[in-house]
Design a protein around this motif. Structure first.
Motif, PDB file in Angstrom:
ATOM      1  N   ARG A 135       0.851  -1.207   0.000  1.00 49.68           N
ATOM      2  CA  ARG A 135       0.000   0.000   0.000  1.00 49.68           C
ATOM      3  C   ARG A 135       0.882   1.251   0.000  1.00 49.68           C
ATOM      4  O   ARG A 135       0.651   2.192  -0.762  1.00 49.68           O
ATOM      5  CB  ARG A 135      -0.895  -0.032   1.247  1.00 49.68           C
ATOM      6  CG  ARG A 135      -1.914   1.084   1.323  1.00 49.68           C
ATOM      7  CD  ARG A 135      -2.710   0.982   2.622  1.00 49.68           C
ATOM      8  NE  ARG A 135      -1.842   1.056   3.787  1.00 49.68           N
ATOM      9  CZ  ARG A 135      -2.122   0.542   4.987  1.00 49.68           C
ATOM     10  NH1 ARG A 135      -3.249  -0.121   5.164  1.00 49.68           N
ATOM     11  NH2 ARG A 135      -1.283   0.657   5.993  1.00 49.68           N
TER      12      ARG A 135
ATOM     13  N   LEU B 110      -1.237   4.695  -2.940  1.00 51.42           N
ATOM     14  CA  LEU B 110      -2.653   4.851  -2.558  1.00 51.42           C
ATOM     15  C   LEU B 110      -2.685   5.515  -1.183  1.00 51.42           C
ATOM     16  O   LEU B 110      -1.998   5.077  -0.256  1.00 51.42           O
ATOM     17  CB  LEU B 110      -3.349   3.484  -2.497  1.00 51.42           C
ATOM     18  CG  LEU B 110      -3.646   2.825  -3.850  1.00 51.42           C
ATOM     19  CD1 LEU B 110      -4.084   1.373  -3.661  1.00 51.42           C
ATOM     20  CD2 LEU B 110      -4.706   3.605  -4.629  1.00 51.42           C
TER      21      LEU B 110
ATOM     22  N   HIS C 256      -9.383   4.818  -1.772  1.00 48.90           N
ATOM     23  CA  HIS C 256      -9.402   4.010  -3.001  1.00 48.90           C
ATOM     24  C   HIS C 256      -8.578   2.756  -2.763  1.00 48.90           C
ATOM     25  O   HIS C 256      -7.379   2.843  -2.521  1.00 48.90           O
ATOM     26  CB  HIS C 256      -8.820   4.792  -4.185  1.00 48.90           C
ATOM     27  CG  HIS C 256      -9.604   6.031  -4.482  1.00 48.90           C
ATOM     28  ND1 HIS C 256     -10.853   6.003  -5.054  1.00 48.90           N
ATOM     29  CD2 HIS C 256      -9.337   7.327  -4.236  1.00 48.90           C
ATOM     30  CE1 HIS C 256     -11.317   7.230  -5.153  1.00 48.90           C
ATOM     31  NE2 HIS C 256     -10.420   8.051  -4.652  1.00 48.90           N
TER      32      HIS C 256
ATOM     33  N   MET D 187      -5.922   0.502  -7.966  1.00 47.83           N
ATOM     34  CA  MET D 187      -5.387   1.329  -9.051  1.00 47.83           C
ATOM     35  C   MET D 187      -5.094   0.350 -10.192  1.00 47.83           C
ATOM     36  O   MET D 187      -5.174  -0.873  -9.978  1.00 47.83           O
ATOM     37  CB  MET D 187      -4.121   2.054  -8.587  1.00 47.83           C
ATOM     38  CG  MET D 187      -3.016   1.115  -8.145  1.00 47.83           C
ATOM     39  SD  MET D 187      -1.662   1.969  -7.325  1.00 47.83           S
ATOM     40  CE  MET D 187      -0.946   2.812  -8.722  1.00 47.83           C
TER      41      MET D 187
END
Ligand SMILES: Cc1cc2nc3c(=O)[nH]c(=O)nc-3n(C[C@H](O)[C@H](O)[C@H](O)COP(=O)(O)OP(=O)(O)OC[C@H]3O[C@@H](n4cnc5c(N)ncnc54)[C@H](O)[C@@H]3O)c2cc1C
Length: 426
Positions: free
Chosen positions: A182, A187, A294, A297
């Motif tokens: 992450r 993100l 979110h 991706m």
């Protein structure tokens, strides 16, 4: 360790697959099993060489027990878990809340206590029966690979034998609450620390004083303890300390810990003195939740704790990790299509649909946990009286009890559309 080629793969230094899962915890392994069952080639990279984890994810919510049963694993796990039958909250020496799980008319009304290594080993064994499944232990993902447009195309990983690259149409970060993937992806996320941390320890179960099918919560002022029967013959104890307060507590020495427990559960006074001899017999959990706006991706999605770290209240981490995996697998299968490659656009749509499907449920559990944590922190005569009244009101109404617990235990098994959707995927 030498990495063997996967179904689509080539050399030990470079593996090509459809889905690369980073992290062989409950989320990553359940996803890999579900993909492999659908003939989707999947490689799971797990940093640890074994499944041994203490003090982790042993409480499994009824919804996940129901899912584990649907995956055909519950029979395999027979004899390794204990069904819990009731929950009891005691505030200042008075029982203020009681729930009998048998009163809930669902296919699986009981949470279970199941050691996480046992669950992971069963998942790995189930996966190994499918030719599309490959678990590579002792291997750490160290970097994301991307193409010229920035789409994630896999990971670089460190094995005992050196570096390797895993190229995949979709990379899944199932690497837990401190997810490095992450971080590397860029993100954004918001980490929300709670006011207190929790110290965990395990003690021999006080048979004679307690029955071993009851979850106990004990509260005194702004201190609380969770007492969870655990196999074999133990009780898992978690009690709050001020945020970052471990250093101060350690400076006071183990007697300070013993006294905290004396206050909450005198039944365990003897056991804690006989069993906890050093701080390494305990484990500190930094309590926070993570909100990730979110989860995906192009080429990458987050699941489990990497997408939504929760608090220990009502054991929701494993639950949402498993539900994430079961929800994501059919979406990925469809997006990949027959060739198992899929288009980046279809995969992105699938992972975005996955987040839309899951985030309301996660938010519901998180809100329940935060409300509960606020109740635990109430102090003073007025605060404590308000808390006791609230618990008593909920406890006296089966409807209210069901409504409160549903946020953690019965989101999938509730009648309605959500069940149908998950069933369609399994
Ligand atoms: C002390 C404690 C007690 C808990 N008790 C409960 C409970 O009773 N009930 C409950 O539901 N939840 C509990 N939880 C939370 C629960 O363990 C997690 O929510 C759950 O395990 C999340 O599953 P996951 O698969 O998303 O992540 P994890 O279980 O954290 O798995 C992530 C995996 O990724 C691996 N990994 C990390 N980085 C890499 C990398 N770069 N490369 C390869 N592998 C990597 C890790 O080794 C790990 O195996 C507890 C947590 C703690 C810490």
């Amino acid at each position: 360790m030498t990495i063997q080629p996967t179904q689509m793969a080539q050399t030990p230094q470079r593996i090509q697959t459809s889905v690369c899962v980073v992290g062989g915890g409950p989320a990553g392994l359940t996803l890999a099993v579900e993909l492999a069952r659908r003939n989707v080639p999947v490689v799971v990279l797990e940093a640890s060489a074994h499944f041994n984890r203490s003090f982790r994810g042993e409480s499994v919510s009824p919804d996940s027990v129901w899912l584990v049963d649907r995956l055909g694993l519950l029979d395999r796990l027979d004899g390794t878990y204990v069904q819990m039958h009731r929950m009891e909250i005691d505030d200042s020496g008075h029982t203020v809340f009681q729930a009998e799980f048998a009163d809930f008319r669902y296919p699986h009304p009981f949470p279970v206590e199941l050691p996480q290594p046992t669950l992971l080993a069963a998942l790995a064994e189930t996966g190994a029966a499918h030719p599309c499944f490959r678990l590579v232990q002792g291997t750490t993902a160290t970097a994301l690979l991307r193409d010229a447009e920035g789409t994630v195309t896999g990971v670089r990983a460190r094995t005992a034998d050196g570096e390797t690259e895993i190229r995949a149409a979709l990379t899944v970060a199932a690497d837990g609450r401190f997810s490095k993937i992450r971080e590397m992806s860029g993100l954004t996320y918001r980490k929300v620390p709670l006011e207190r941390d929790v110290i965990w320890l395990k003690l021999p179960f006080p048979y004679g004083d307690w029955d071993d099918r009851t979850y106990r919560v004990r509260i005194r002022g702004d201190q609380h303890g969770l007492f969870i029967p655990t196999r074999p013959d133990s009780v898992r104890v978690g009690f709050n300390i001020p945020k970052g307060g471990l250093r101060e507590m350690r400076a006071q020495g183990l007697p300070a810990l013993y006294e905290r427990l004396d206050l909450l559960a005198p039944e365990l006074s003897k056991a804690v003195r006989e069993s906890v001899h050093t701080w390494s017999d305990t484990s500190m959990l930094d309590i926070f939740t993570t909100v990730v706006p979110h989860w995906s991706m192009p080429g990458l999605t987050l699941i489990g704790d990497a997408a939504h770290t929760l608090t220990p209240i009502l054991g929701q981490g494993v639950n949402h990790a498993i539900i994430d995996a079961v929800t994501l697998a059919p979406l990925v299968e469809r997006a990949l299509g027959d060739g198992g490659r899929g288009s980046a656009v279809r995969l992105l749509a699938a992972t975005e649909a996955f987040q839309r499907e899951r985030e309301a449920s996660v938010a519901r559990s998180r809100a329940l946990q935060l409300r509960q944590e606020r109740l635990f922190t109430l102090d003073g005569a007025l605060g404590s009286a308000w808390r006791r009244t609230l618990y008593r009101v909920v406890s006296s109404s089966p409807w209210l009890t069901r409504k409160v617990l549903a946020g953690a235990y019965f989101q999938l098994q509730a009648p309605g559309e959500r069940v149908a959707k998950v069933q369609a995927g399994t």
